[in-house]
Scaffold this active site. Structure first.
Site, PDB file in Angstrom:
ATOM      1  N   GLU A 246     -67.062   4.145 -21.108  1.00 36.40           N
ATOM      2  CA  GLU A 246     -66.990   5.589 -20.855  1.00 36.40           C
ATOM      3  C   GLU A 246     -66.630   5.700 -19.389  1.00 36.40           C
ATOM      4  O   GLU A 246     -67.453   5.403 -18.524  1.00 36.40           O
ATOM      5  CB  GLU A 246     -68.354   6.253 -21.084  1.00 36.40           C
ATOM      6  CG  GLU A 246     -68.959   6.030 -22.459  1.00 36.40           C
ATOM      7  CD  GLU A 246     -68.213   6.774 -23.528  1.00 36.40           C
ATOM      8  OE1 GLU A 246     -67.497   7.732 -23.196  1.00 36.40           O
ATOM      9  OE2 GLU A 246     -68.320   6.386 -24.689  1.00 36.40           O
TER      10      GLU A 246
ATOM     11  N   CYS B 162     -69.229  13.298 -15.635  1.00 36.96           N
ATOM     12  CA  CYS B 162     -67.998  12.715 -16.159  1.00 36.96           C
ATOM     13  C   CYS B 162     -67.246  13.730 -17.017  1.00 36.96           C
ATOM     14  O   CYS B 162     -66.052  13.599 -17.231  1.00 36.96           O
ATOM     15  CB  CYS B 162     -68.339  11.484 -16.975  1.00 36.96           C
ATOM     16  SG  CYS B 162     -69.613  11.826 -18.189  1.00 36.96           S
TER      17      CYS B 162
HETATM   18  P1  NAP Z   1     -68.975   2.234 -10.843  1.00 38.55           P
HETATM   19  O1  NAP Z   1     -68.909   1.875  -9.422  1.00 38.55           O
HETATM   20  O2  NAP Z   1     -67.901   1.775 -11.730  1.00 38.55           O
HETATM   21  O3  NAP Z   1     -70.399   1.715 -11.353  1.00 38.55           O
HETATM   22  C1  NAP Z   1     -70.794   1.891 -12.657  1.00 38.55           C
HETATM   23  C2  NAP Z   1     -71.803   0.826 -13.034  1.00 38.55           C
HETATM   24  O4  NAP Z   1     -71.186  -0.447 -13.010  1.00 38.55           O
HETATM   25  C3  NAP Z   1     -72.974   0.750 -12.073  1.00 38.55           C
HETATM   26  O5  NAP Z   1     -74.144   0.465 -12.771  1.00 38.55           O
HETATM   27  C4  NAP Z   1     -72.594  -0.414 -11.204  1.00 38.55           C
HETATM   28  O6  NAP Z   1     -73.704  -1.021 -10.598  1.00 38.55           O
HETATM   29  C5  NAP Z   1     -71.994  -1.324 -12.232  1.00 38.55           C
HETATM   30  N1  NAP Z   1     -71.175  -2.386 -11.694  1.00 38.55           N
HETATM   31  C6  NAP Z   1     -70.295  -2.336 -10.680  1.00 38.55           C
HETATM   32  N2  NAP Z   1     -69.762  -3.549 -10.490  1.00 38.55           N
HETATM   33  C7  NAP Z   1     -70.314  -4.372 -11.406  1.00 38.55           C
HETATM   34  C8  NAP Z   1     -70.172  -5.762 -11.701  1.00 38.55           C
HETATM   35  N3  NAP Z   1     -69.348  -6.533 -11.032  1.00 38.55           N
HETATM   36  N4  NAP Z   1     -70.909  -6.273 -12.701  1.00 38.55           N
HETATM   37  C9  NAP Z   1     -71.757  -5.505 -13.415  1.00 38.55           C
HETATM   38  N5  NAP Z   1     -71.944  -4.198 -13.148  1.00 38.55           N
HETATM   39  C10 NAP Z   1     -71.218  -3.638 -12.170  1.00 38.55           C
HETATM   40  O7  NAP Z   1     -69.057   3.766 -11.042  1.00 38.55           O
HETATM   41  P2  NAP Z   1     -69.910   4.796 -10.199  1.00 38.55           P
HETATM   42  O8  NAP Z   1     -69.169   5.052  -8.936  1.00 38.55           O
HETATM   43  O9  NAP Z   1     -71.315   4.400 -10.157  1.00 38.55           O
HETATM   44  O10 NAP Z   1     -69.799   6.078 -11.134  1.00 38.55           O
HETATM   45  C11 NAP Z   1     -68.848   7.077 -10.937  1.00 38.55           C
HETATM   46  C12 NAP Z   1     -67.769   6.962 -11.963  1.00 38.55           C
HETATM   47  O11 NAP Z   1     -68.344   6.896 -13.253  1.00 38.55           O
HETATM   48  C13 NAP Z   1     -66.875   8.160 -11.964  1.00 38.55           C
HETATM   49  O12 NAP Z   1     -65.565   7.725 -11.953  1.00 38.55           O
HETATM   50  C14 NAP Z   1     -67.186   8.869 -13.270  1.00 38.55           C
HETATM   51  O13 NAP Z   1     -66.102   9.525 -13.856  1.00 38.55           O
HETATM   52  C15 NAP Z   1     -67.669   7.776 -14.123  1.00 38.55           C
HETATM   53  N6  NAP Z   1     -68.631   8.266 -15.105  1.00 38.55           N
HETATM   54  C16 NAP Z   1     -68.253   8.295 -16.383  1.00 38.55           C
HETATM   55  C17 NAP Z   1     -69.143   8.755 -17.334  1.00 38.55           C
HETATM   56  C18 NAP Z   1     -68.765   8.792 -18.791  1.00 38.55           C
HETATM   57  O14 NAP Z   1     -69.638   9.032 -19.631  1.00 38.55           O
HETATM   58  N7  NAP Z   1     -67.540   8.566 -19.125  1.00 38.55           N
HETATM   59  C19 NAP Z   1     -70.404   9.183 -16.970  1.00 38.55           C
HETATM   60  C20 NAP Z   1     -70.741   9.146 -15.640  1.00 38.55           C
HETATM   61  C21 NAP Z   1     -69.837   8.669 -14.700  1.00 38.55           C
HETATM   62  P3  NAP Z   1     -73.994  -0.834  -9.025  1.00 38.55           P
HETATM   63  O15 NAP Z   1     -74.290   0.604  -8.833  1.00 38.55           O
HETATM   64  O16 NAP Z   1     -75.168  -1.695  -8.815  1.00 38.55           O
HETATM   65  O17 NAP Z   1     -72.776  -1.256  -8.323  1.00 38.55           O
END
Ligand code: NAP
Length: 686
Positions: free
Chosen positions: A255, A294
């Site tokens: 997602e 999101c």
């Molecule tokens: P992100 O940086 O991609 O992080 C998302 C998750 O992935 C976090 O738990 C992060 O952990 C983890 N992660 C990052 N690198 C990883 C790795 N190498 N191995 C395992 N896990 C890893 O996204 P974000 O900045 O937190 O969230 C914002 C984005 O999420 C926005 O673009 C938004 O559109 C999207 N979003 C989508 C939805 C949906 O339902 N489609 C809902 C909410 C948000 P850490 O925080 O520990 O790095």
């Protein structure tokens, strides 16, 4: 405070320094996060060897009961979740979406599991498939739980809901979860997990928590595990390409980002309720959770003829939003989750401003209530405007994950469709119009690009759940940029964690595996009328074959006069013959069903408590006056309803005529008393 990792049944702190997590409101440290020292091989082994077996011993109904108990328990602890939630920047209204919204997801899945799934561990997908001429070889699709672990990687914006919306379907599927919240708001998830573990409601091993990096967890995955990811497209692509995920075909659901659009219909001019609804909806979506949703509206697609009015109305509405300390009752919008997020959104707005004009907001200096702009990560709601954007414009590809949205204009519905499609796949879209022709044209043009669409007008506005609210009953996810995944959607969301298998074999074998009697299986003689048997005494295949009864013209006329159904096919020979289906007057379908009940019912007081409906009723052959009918009733499926004292019994009913041709087929649904209930009722009576 150092956040704990809950692994292999114990709380374990990381053995490193950890990373400081700070309050979004004032930058003060809240906790440190660290998962170093966690043995990820142990984590996955614990899920497989303890959590999975514990959950798979429970039926769907028993798992549903646990979810309900958990939801009730979490409601009692709401206050402390709400208090901590303000540190993430959430206002009370934002926390309500996250905390109450998450808990209500548990309730909905509990109810779906108990009402729409069997009290069993196998879920049957559709009816049996006839594969042979004589019926000795049939097919049946079934779902069984995967004996692995579900890895949940969540985004920072909904630390509670994000965990619970994945957890509920996973546990219902009988699969243990390993939850990894996003670091910046993990302290709230951790608190909730602490309470969940303390409650003792979930069986050991059903839930583990990783606060921090996931180390070499992915190296241990197999095809029986799965990953459900929420976050950015970049991270999703990176994780999905992990060599182990690729080589083991680990199921991966994403997602991700979304440039969700809301389209204002050409009929919704200023002065109409729809125009006002649109302004309200866009304002709410831009500012709730400070736009860090999101599903928020990022692209406002409106007729060019109203764009000036829209800019004015939205600017006025955004001007009324009070920004500041989310703990204050007077505040409508809190800060972004972190300074990092603030820098990120600022940079994205700068990109957008290359192609669109900032018509509201965009300032670094703005009024705040009870908060210091230097300490908190506040961001002013910012509205941009772009007349006729180019196909490759940043407005279709740049996601500013904050209170930011861009107005794009159209002159024809085709242009509106094209603009919506340029988002290249979204979680949610909305159409605000009171013209259903416009609604249909826009839905047909854009639905394939969306996971969920809201069509809003004055008639449903008061009860509408809004553009940006994913609901446990409906699917959440979308194609393309949105990640191509799907979550929730009721039982659909549960099945994502199970494996569908097509079984082929004899009706008898498949009846014994799926616990639903299939035609062609043994028809047992129960010795007594099956209505004399209690829930426990009844066996699948227990069969009753009725006497036959001849239907006369008098019966048909009597039924017509009694019910008032004088449809010509039952009453006028000549007209009935003119109908391609009949050769003359025929019996009413409901007469057949009523006579059938009269033939199979055993009338005396007994364990059968009620008939609560029929399913899949089909009339397959007309019945003329002079024909006779016979019913065969076979016990098809039994579903015990917890400790209510009764269970549902589904009977396979087949009505045949004097030539053994099938006249009607259906399932009769009854409630049947358990031994205990029946004995107590009988004793009271005697
Ligand atoms: P992100 O940086 O991609 O992080 C998302 C998750 O992935 C976090 O738990 C992060 O952990 C983890 N992660 C990052 N690198 C990883 C790795 N190498 N191995 C395992 N896990 C890893 O996204 P974000 O900045 O937190 O969230 C914002 C984005 O999420 C926005 O673009 C938004 O559109 C999207 N979003 C989508 C939805 C949906 O339902 N489609 C809902 C909410 C948000 P850490 O925080 O520990 O790095």
């Amino acid at each position: 405070m150092k956040l704990g990792n809950f692994v292999a049944g114990r709380w374990q702190e990381g053995n490193g320094q950890g990373r400081a997590l700070r309050s979004a409101v004032d930058g003060q440290p809240v906790a440190t996060i660290d998962s170093s020292g966690v043995d990820f091989a142990e984590v996955i082994a614990h899920a497989r060897s303890v959590g999975g077996p514990n959950l798979s011993r429970l039926t769907f109904h028993e798992r549903g009961d646990r979810l309900k108990a958990l939801a009730q328990f979490l409601l009692q602890h709401k206050k402390e979740f709400y208090e901590l939630s303000t540190r993430t920047g959430a206002t009370r209204a934002d926390s309500w979406i996250d905390i109450d919204g998450g808990i209500s997801t548990l309730f909905v899945f509990s109810s779906k599991g108990r009402r729409e799934m069997p009290n069993d561990v196998v879920y049957l997908d559709g009816p049996p498939e006839a594969l042979s001429k004589n019926g000795s070889f049939v097919g049946q699709h079934v779902y069984t739980s995967r004996p692995g672990a579900a890895i949940h990687i969540n985004a920072f914006n909904f630390p509670c809901w994000g965990m619970l919306e994945k957890l509920a379907p996973t546990l219902l599927a009988g699969v243990p979860a390993i939850v990894k919240p996003a670091s910046s708001t993990a302290y709230l998830t951790e608190l909730m997990v602490r309470r969940i573990i303390e409650s003792g409601i979930l069986p050991p091993g059903a839930l583990q928590l990783i606060c921090g990096g996931v180390g070499d967890l992915f190296e241990h995955l197999t095809c029986q595990d799965s990953i459900a990811f929420t976050g950015s497209k970049t991270t999703a692509e990176m994780l999905q390409a992990h060599p182990r995920v690729v080589s083991e075909s680990v199921p991966f659901t994403a997602e991700t980002d979304s440039l969700n659009a809301s389209i204002l219909g050409p009929d919704a001019v200023p002065g109409t309720p729809e125009f006002d609804l649109f302004v309200k909806e866009v304002t709410r979506e831009m500012t709730s959770k400070a736009g860090q949703k999101c599903t928020a509206i990022r692209r406002i697609i409106a007729p060019s003829s109203v764009s000036a009015d829209l800019v004015r109305a939205l600017s006025d509405a955004l001007g009324n939003i009070r920004i500041g300390d989310p703990a204050s009752k007077d505040v409508d919008m809190g800060p972004l989750a972190s300074h990092e997020q603030q820098r990120e959104v600022r940079a994205r707005v700068a990109e957008l401003a290359q192609e669109a004009e900032i018509v509201y907001g965009g300032l670094d200096d703005f009024d705040l209530l009870d908060a210091d702009p230097k300490l908190g990560s506040f961001f002013m709601p910012t509205l941009l405007h772009c007349e006729k954007p180019l196909r490759e414009s940043a407005v279709h590809s740049t996601e500013a994950f904050g209170p930011v949205s861009t107005i794009l204009t159209y002159d024809t519905l085709d242009e509106a469709v094209e603009l919506a499609r340029l988002g290249e796949g979204s979680l949610a879209g909305s159409i605000i119009t009171n013209d259903d022709t416009v609604a249909r044209e826009l839905v047909l043009g854009t639905a394939a690009y969306h996971g969920r669409m809201l069509i809003l007008n004055r008639h449903c506005a008061a009860e509408s759940t809004g553009h940006g609210s994913p609901l446990p009953h409906l699917v959440h996810g979308g194609p393309g940029r949105a990640g191509g995944g799907e979550e929730m959607g009721g039982v659909r969301g549960v099945l994502h964690y199970m494996q569908r298998t097509a079984l082929q074999g004899t009706p008898e074998t498949l009846t014994n595996i799926g616990h639903r009697w299939i035609r062609g299986s043994e028809q047992k003689d129960p010795g007594v009328h099956p209505f004399r048997k209690t829930f426990e005494q009844l066996e699948l295949g227990d069969t009753f074959v009725s006497e036959s009864r001849t239907v006369t013209l008098d019966d048909i006329e009597h039924f017509a006069n009694f019910t008032g159904d004088h449809f010509y096919a039952h009453m006028v020979e000549e007209d009935a013959r003119r109908n391609p289906f009949f050769e003359g007057r025929v019996a009413h379908g409901y007469l057949i069903v009523s006579f059938a009940a009269g033939l199979f019912v055993d009338p005396d007081f007994g364990p059968v408590l009620a008939n609560y409906g029929v399913d899949d009723l089909r009339f397959l052959q007309p019945l003329n006056a002079g024909d006779s009918l016979t019913v065969r009733l076979a016990c098809k499926q039994k579903t015990l309803r917890g400790d209510t004292g009764y269970g549902e019994v589904r009977w396979d009913a087949e009505v045949t005529n004097q030539d053994d041709e099938i006249v009607a087929q259906y399932d009769v649904l009854t409630m049947v008393a358990t031994n205990e209930h029946w004995n107590s009722v009988r004793n009271e009576t005697t």
